[in-house]
Design a protein around this motif. Structure first.
Motif: not given
Ligand code: MN
Length: 233
Positions: A30-38, A51-55, A173-183
């Motif tokens: 699971c990706v944490g905090r990946n939409y800005h408003a959340h 920052e980098r994504p965290f999981y 489209d509001k994902l902070i880190w998109n599908i390509r970046e997450i993978i």
């Protein structure tokens, strides 16, 4: 033939749209905090430039199929829904570049990352692991897997209602880190495998549910997900 003292745990799996075979689950990331408003509503805004994504992970044994009724879980007074686009990995991938990320995509699903918010926030604020807040029996809800071989989803409404009342409404489209970046990022840490699921994060509007509530959600162009909260276990 190997003999076990007791029956080994069953393989967890999900139906695949249009197929008789089921999708056997390996791991749940699971990706944490990946939409800005959340991230903002959680009091932890994200600065992508710094920052980098965290999981975090959830045990495959926590998986429950869309449409289920699950008990209200123990030791929480604030059980929350999180509506998410779920990516299903179909090929092995390690240190996958963003450019090649689509090659390991099998398909997508609509999922709920159910959360004991009270326990998660205590853990977060004390610097403890999130397991008690996130790795919840029957707490990883997922629709059927929709085959979309090599497709990178970059937009689509993501929305959730409780008892028909809108609670979450945003767009992938509001994902902070998109599908390509997450993978690309997650595959630096793990040898991704067929059967891995990646919950890509939830938009704003998360909130509590109680016994009797009916959750319905959807990701446009992918699938719908439903869950009913039953009596406490
Ligand atoms: Mn989540």
């Amino acid at each position: 033939m190997t003999q076990y003292l007791f029956a080994p745990p069953a393989v967890q799996s999900l139906p695949i749209r249009g197929k008789t075979e089921r999708f056997a689950i390996n791991r749940i990331f699971c990706v944490g905090r990946n939409y800005h408003a959340h991230a903002v509503e959680m009091g932890r805004p994200v600065d992508k430039s710094a920052e980098r994504p965290f999981y975090f992970t959830k045990s495959p044994q926590t998986l429950v199929q869309s449409g289920a009724t699950v008990p209200y879980p123990p030791e929480t007074k604030n059980y929350h829904f999180e509506m998410e686009l779920v990516l299903a990995v179909g090929k092995p991938g390690f240190r996958v570049s963003a450019e090649n990320a689509h090659e390991i995509v099998y398909g997508y699903a609509a999922g709920l990352d159910m959360t004991r918010r009270d326990l998660q926030l205590v853990a977060r604020d004390k610097g403890r692991p999130w397991d008690l807040g996130k790795d919840i029996e029957d707490g990883s809800v997922c629709s059927e897997i929709v085959p979309m071989d090599g497709v990178v989803i970059d937009k689509g409404v993501i929305a959730l209602e409780v008892n028909g009342e809108p609670k979450q409404s945003s767009n992938v489209d509001k994902l902070i880190w998109n599908i390509r970046e997450i993978i690309a990022d997650l595959s630096l840490f793990y040898h991704l495998q067929p059967g891995d699921l990646i919950y890509t994060g939830t938009p704003e509007g998360v909130g509590p549910v109680v016994t009797g509530d009916q959750i319905t959600g959807r990701v446009e162009g992918v699938a719908e997900v439903a869950l009913t909260i039953g009596q406490a276990a």
